[in-house]
Scaffold this motif. Structure first.
Motif: not given
Length: 276
Positions: A194-208
């Motif tokens: 939860e505290h790191s969810k913002m990192l998802a915006k910096s990942i491509t694709p969104a689901s790894i």
């Protein structure tokens, strides 16, 4: 009274003689590990850890010019302090050793976990461990800030024939920031805490998926050097279960290249990679 004291001495002697030698080692190592973690916290508080200073410096520079990634920068900046995810994971692991001993399959495993925490709290090694969030900051600068303890991103991607999963790719798989969750038959996906969810915006694709990451990942300090000390016995068991279910060697079968100017402790670990 004398008879009572005499009997008490006999009981104490008998009990000490019956104590498991591994428990004795734990009792000896536990206060040493608590002290080392306290000293590491003091070093962080007093700006004595090299890569913590670099994180602080990089974050300040980026915050002046990068309005798009302010929250991400602040999250990574936390790791320059004892409030950061990487230090807090060590604290939580020590609490488990101390307060939840029943979770360990044996006292030997519990003792090994304690040894791993002690070594992970070595200031030089811990500084190396901070290179992953530090180098995410470096990558956010688009080449303006140099990576530390690692080659440049273009170099490592080319050398490892790796896929670029985005700015936060160095933290995929890191137990301080998320975990692998089963998402169907023979499939695991990376889920940020939860505290790191913002990192998802910096990942491509969104689901790894674990399979894609294991096959195409680039170098990171955690995955290629520090995993043996930075992973709890329980998370390591989960990793092994995922690889067993997938019927593959997984992400750690092959050591990626890209480390640079590591401490002696980390170089020893590098030499024993995959034999931990």
């Amino acid at each position: 009274m004398r008879l009572f004291r005499f009997l008490l001495l006999i009981v104490t002697f008998v009990l000490s003689g019956c104590m498991d030698p591994v428990e004795e080692q734990i009792d000896h190592k536990l206060p040493l590990t608590e002290r080392r973690l306290a000293e590491l916290k003091s070093d962080l508080d007093n700006n004595q850890i090299d890569n913590a200073r670099h994180i602080e410096s990089y974050a300040k520079k980026l915050l002046k010019n990068d309005s798009q990634h302010q929250q991400l920068i602040e999250l990574l900046r936390l790791n320059a302090s004892a409030q950061g995810q990487i230090y807090q994971v060590l604290v939580q692991r020590l609490q488990t050793v101390t307060d939840r001993s029943h979770l360990f399959p044996s006292q030997e495993v519990r003792y090994q976990e304690l040894l791993d925490i002690y070594q992970a709290a070595d200031p030089k090694f811990f500084s190396d461990a901070l290179s992953d969030p530090l180098n995410v900051l470096a990558d956010l600068s688009a080449g303006e800030l140099d990576r530390i303890n690692a080659d440049s991103k273009p170099q490592t991607l080319a050398e490892n024939q790796a896929q670029d999963f985005g700015y936060a790719a160095l933290l995929i798989g890191h137990p301080g920031f998320g975990s692998w969750q089963q998402a169907g038959k023979n499939q695991y996906q990376w889920q940020w805490f939860e505290h790191s969810k913002m990192l998802a915006k910096s990942i491509t694709p969104a689901s790894i998926s674990y399979r894609d990451w294991a096959k195409n990942r680039d170098y990171s300090f955690y995955a290629d050097i520090g995993r043996a000390l930075m992973t709890s016995v329980f998370i390591r068991a989960e990793q092994q279960q995922a690889e067993l279910l997938l019927g593959e060697d997984g992400a750690f079968a092959e050591q990626r290249r890209g480390d640079n100017d590591l401490s002696a402790v980390s170089l020893v670990l590098k030499g024993t990679y995959h034999r931990e």
